[in-house]
Design a protein around this motif. Sequence first.
Motif, PDB file in Angstrom:
ATOM      1  N   ARG A 151      -0.119   3.558  -2.734  1.00  0.00           N
ATOM      2  CA  ARG A 151      -1.442   4.135  -2.490  1.00  0.00           C
ATOM      3  C   ARG A 151      -1.341   5.318  -1.539  1.00  0.00           C
ATOM      4  O   ARG A 151      -1.979   6.351  -1.749  1.00  0.00           O
ATOM      5  CB  ARG A 151      -2.395   3.080  -1.920  1.00  0.00           C
ATOM      6  CG  ARG A 151      -2.854   2.049  -2.943  1.00  0.00           C
ATOM      7  CD  ARG A 151      -4.050   1.272  -2.430  1.00  0.00           C
ATOM      8  NE  ARG A 151      -3.719   0.404  -1.306  1.00  0.00           N
ATOM      9  CZ  ARG A 151      -3.344  -0.860  -1.426  1.00  0.00           C
ATOM     10  NH1 ARG A 151      -3.239  -1.416  -2.626  1.00  0.00           N
ATOM     11  NH2 ARG A 151      -3.075  -1.579  -0.358  1.00  0.00           N
ATOM     12  N   HIS A 208     -12.839  -3.319  -0.256  1.00  0.00           N
ATOM     13  CA  HIS A 208     -12.081  -2.494  -1.205  1.00  0.00           C
ATOM     14  C   HIS A 208     -11.007  -1.707  -0.456  1.00  0.00           C
ATOM     15  O   HIS A 208     -11.243  -1.211   0.643  1.00  0.00           O
ATOM     16  CB  HIS A 208     -13.028  -1.546  -1.924  1.00  0.00           C
ATOM     17  CG  HIS A 208     -12.466  -0.945  -3.176  1.00  0.00           C
ATOM     18  ND1 HIS A 208     -11.508   0.054  -3.157  1.00  0.00           N
ATOM     19  CD2 HIS A 208     -12.710  -1.206  -4.491  1.00  0.00           C
ATOM     20  CE1 HIS A 208     -11.200   0.392  -4.392  1.00  0.00           C
ATOM     21  NE2 HIS A 208     -11.917  -0.368  -5.224  1.00  0.00           N
ATOM     22  N   PHE A 260      -9.972   1.215  -0.884  1.00  0.00           N
ATOM     23  CA  PHE A 260     -10.340   2.610  -0.648  1.00  0.00           C
ATOM     24  C   PHE A 260     -11.151   2.771   0.628  1.00  0.00           C
ATOM     25  O   PHE A 260     -11.282   3.883   1.138  1.00  0.00           O
ATOM     26  CB  PHE A 260     -11.125   3.163  -1.846  1.00  0.00           C
ATOM     27  CG  PHE A 260     -11.327   4.655  -1.796  1.00  0.00           C
ATOM     28  CD1 PHE A 260     -10.287   5.526  -2.098  1.00  0.00           C
ATOM     29  CD2 PHE A 260     -12.555   5.194  -1.438  1.00  0.00           C
ATOM     30  CE1 PHE A 260     -10.461   6.905  -2.042  1.00  0.00           C
ATOM     31  CE2 PHE A 260     -12.745   6.567  -1.383  1.00  0.00           C
ATOM     32  CZ  PHE A 260     -11.693   7.421  -1.689  1.00  0.00           C
ATOM     33  N   SER A 261     -11.670   1.671   1.161  1.00  0.00           N
ATOM     34  CA  SER A 261     -12.416   1.755   2.411  1.00  0.00           C
ATOM     35  C   SER A 261     -11.546   2.249   3.556  1.00  0.00           C
ATOM     36  O   SER A 261     -12.067   2.761   4.549  1.00  0.00           O
ATOM     37  CB  SER A 261     -13.017   0.387   2.761  1.00  0.00           C
ATOM     38  OG  SER A 261     -13.984   0.011   1.817  1.00  0.00           O
ATOM     39  N   ASP A 321       0.808  -1.218   0.000  1.00  0.00           N
ATOM     40  CA  ASP A 321       0.000   0.000   0.000  1.00  0.00           C
ATOM     41  C   ASP A 321       0.844   1.272   0.000  1.00  0.00           C
ATOM     42  O   ASP A 321       0.303   2.377   0.078  1.00  0.00           O
ATOM     43  CB  ASP A 321      -0.966   0.005   1.187  1.00  0.00           C
ATOM     44  CG  ASP A 321      -0.261   0.155   2.526  1.00  0.00           C
ATOM     45  OD1 ASP A 321       0.959  -0.041   2.578  1.00  0.00           O
ATOM     46  OD2 ASP A 321      -0.950   0.461   3.513  1.00  0.00           O
ATOM     47  N   TRP A 366      -2.389   9.093  -1.858  1.00  0.00           N
ATOM     48  CA  TRP A 366      -3.353   9.646  -0.903  1.00  0.00           C
ATOM     49  C   TRP A 366      -2.807  10.851  -0.140  1.00  0.00           C
ATOM     50  O   TRP A 366      -3.444  11.328   0.799  1.00  0.00           O
ATOM     51  CB  TRP A 366      -3.786   8.579   0.096  1.00  0.00           C
ATOM     52  CG  TRP A 366      -4.602   7.470  -0.522  1.00  0.00           C
ATOM     53  CD1 TRP A 366      -5.248   7.489  -1.720  1.00  0.00           C
ATOM     54  CD2 TRP A 366      -4.867   6.185   0.056  1.00  0.00           C
ATOM     55  NE1 TRP A 366      -5.889   6.299  -1.946  1.00  0.00           N
ATOM     56  CE2 TRP A 366      -5.683   5.479  -0.870  1.00  0.00           C
ATOM     57  CE3 TRP A 366      -4.509   5.551   1.248  1.00  0.00           C
ATOM     58  CZ2 TRP A 366      -6.139   4.180  -0.640  1.00  0.00           C
ATOM     59  CZ3 TRP A 366      -4.959   4.259   1.486  1.00  0.00           C
ATOM     60  CH2 TRP A 366      -5.766   3.575   0.554  1.00  0.00           C
ATOM     61  N   ASP A 388     -13.514  11.262  -3.916  1.00  0.00           N
ATOM     62  CA  ASP A 388     -12.268  10.878  -4.571  1.00  0.00           C
ATOM     63  C   ASP A 388     -12.170   9.378  -4.826  1.00  0.00           C
ATOM     64  O   ASP A 388     -11.082   8.870  -5.104  1.00  0.00           O
ATOM     65  CB  ASP A 388     -11.076  11.317  -3.717  1.00  0.00           C
ATOM     66  CG  ASP A 388     -10.986  12.825  -3.555  1.00  0.00           C
ATOM     67  OD1 ASP A 388     -11.474  13.544  -4.455  1.00  0.00           O
ATOM     68  OD2 ASP A 388     -10.448  13.286  -2.533  1.00  0.00           O
ATOM     69  N   MET A 389     -13.285   8.667  -4.747  1.00  0.00           N
ATOM     70  CA  MET A 389     -13.235   7.211  -4.913  1.00  0.00           C
ATOM     71  C   MET A 389     -12.752   6.821  -6.297  1.00  0.00           C
ATOM     72  O   MET A 389     -12.958   7.543  -7.287  1.00  0.00           O
ATOM     73  CB  MET A 389     -14.618   6.605  -4.652  1.00  0.00           C
ATOM     74  CG  MET A 389     -15.635   6.821  -5.742  1.00  0.00           C
ATOM     75  SD  MET A 389     -17.241   6.075  -5.355  1.00  0.00           S
ATOM     76  CE  MET A 389     -18.077   7.451  -4.551  1.00  0.00           C
ATOM     77  N   PRO A 390     -12.092   5.662  -6.432  1.00  0.00           N
ATOM     78  CA  PRO A 390     -11.636   5.198  -7.739  1.00  0.00           C
ATOM     79  C   PRO A 390     -12.796   4.752  -8.619  1.00  0.00           C
ATOM     80  O   PRO A 390     -13.918   4.523  -8.137  1.00  0.00           O
ATOM     81  CB  PRO A 390     -10.717   4.024  -7.389  1.00  0.00           C
ATOM     82  CG  PRO A 390     -11.211   3.542  -6.070  1.00  0.00           C
ATOM     83  CD  PRO A 390     -11.709   4.756  -5.342  1.00  0.00           C
ATOM     84  N   TYR A 436     -15.359  10.160  -0.157  1.00  0.00           N
ATOM     85  CA  TYR A 436     -15.826   9.309  -1.249  1.00  0.00           C
ATOM     86  C   TYR A 436     -15.890  10.058  -2.582  1.00  0.00           C
ATOM     87  O   TYR A 436     -15.956   9.428  -3.639  1.00  0.00           O
ATOM     88  CB  TYR A 436     -17.186   8.699  -0.913  1.00  0.00           C
ATOM     89  CG  TYR A 436     -17.077   7.473  -0.055  1.00  0.00           C
ATOM     90  CD1 TYR A 436     -16.652   6.265  -0.590  1.00  0.00           C
ATOM     91  CD2 TYR A 436     -17.386   7.524   1.303  1.00  0.00           C
ATOM     92  CE1 TYR A 436     -16.529   5.137   0.203  1.00  0.00           C
ATOM     93  CE2 TYR A 436     -17.269   6.395   2.105  1.00  0.00           C
ATOM     94  CZ  TYR A 436     -16.839   5.214   1.554  1.00  0.00           C
ATOM     95  OH  TYR A 436     -16.716   4.095   2.336  1.00  0.00           O
ATOM     96  N   ALA A 481      -9.028   4.484   2.964  1.00  0.00           N
ATOM     97  CA  ALA A 481      -8.357   5.686   2.472  1.00  0.00           C
ATOM     98  C   ALA A 481      -8.668   6.878   3.375  1.00  0.00           C
ATOM     99  O   ALA A 481      -9.759   6.966   3.940  1.00  0.00           O
ATOM    100  CB  ALA A 481      -8.799   5.989   1.043  1.00  0.00           C
TER     101      ALA A 481
END
Length: 407
Positions: free
Chosen positions: A70, A304, A306-307, A67, A74, A315-317, A313, A309
Amino acid sequence: MSEAPVIVSDDPGSFPHSVLAERHPALIRKVRDAFPYGPEQRRALDALRESALDGVIEPLGAPAPEDHERWVAWGLPKYLGRPWFSAPFLWAESYFYRQLLAAVGYFGSGAWQGIDPFRPFKLAELDTPEADEELAALDALTGQPLDEQARALLHGSLWGNRADLGFRISAGGEGSVDSQLLVDDGESLWSLLPARTADSDSDSDSDSDSGGTDGPARTVCLVADNAGRELIPDLLLIDHLLHHGRAERAVLHVKPYPYFVSDATTADVLDAVRRLTGAQGAAGAAGDRLWSALTDGRLVVRAHVFSCAPLPYADMPDDLRREFAEADLTIMKGDLNYRRLVGDRLWPPTTPFTTPTAYFPGPVVALRTLKSDVIVGLDADTEAALVAAQGQGWRTSGTHAVIQARF
């Protein structure tokens, strides 16, 4: 309308400051005492405590797991070397939990790899007299008209958030307080999810009372918040949706790894379902149905990345956006998901709920007890009455709630 300012933690008298300065150090002590960690993990926890209080945001420790890229995306490079209190509150909280997991070896290759440091607290929530009483109460509920069952289960899911373990660390327990639902769009939710009008089981007469004629929604997503006693009513709500034809398929979104003390992971879902299947009466029957729904794909668990992150939301993928877009309804549970749904900003409370959620790709309902500063969707009279009675304490006390919908 211009965007409201992002919430930060640099005001010593603010709620966000108290989370970083008081709740996080208290949590580190609880985690340190909950497991017989070795010297390496204990030194790392102590160092994180010192850093969180008086230090600066540091890089991910080596070896960093997959990560790392990521977290760079972020915003990690932007905040490195800065005091924790100067970063956005949502970001700082999220990174703290990521660093806590690293400190206890969760991401490492040793014996502590994959061991949830919050698991003892979560399991304790499932094994209490209060949990037994709540499950036993389902027997009486099943004899009520279907619409009353639906409302009771929805409110059970809403107020179940008061069992949030992270909230209780600094609140000193749940206490006995007056509760108030500030916004209730629940009827709008049920209008979107009518029960089937014919049912082969004993609930058929009650089902027809609901008046639903449009057929079930194809898919409902429920984005879970906490494990333990809160997850039980979430699962019971899902069982109701499936069992009474309000949905054909449910997707339960959980965290891919432990987060914010009590946030639900897949392991926590299994613990909660097993707790239900081991119960008597209506609770046990619901547990059996949920187990069956998991095995045949009517209930799907998603985790997921992103949960976890530190971002809203908005900025969700794209893949997550598509999933929510394909759902007939997404239910966002709890305070953290609310903050991420509307953006962790100091919106004027009278900002319409539809304004900060306009980006969301499908119908969405928020079930949230208030435990942080952000709030939208109130009318001016409600806000004025709350401020007159409590100052700004109503925003964070957990004694008020909202059911807000945007279809």
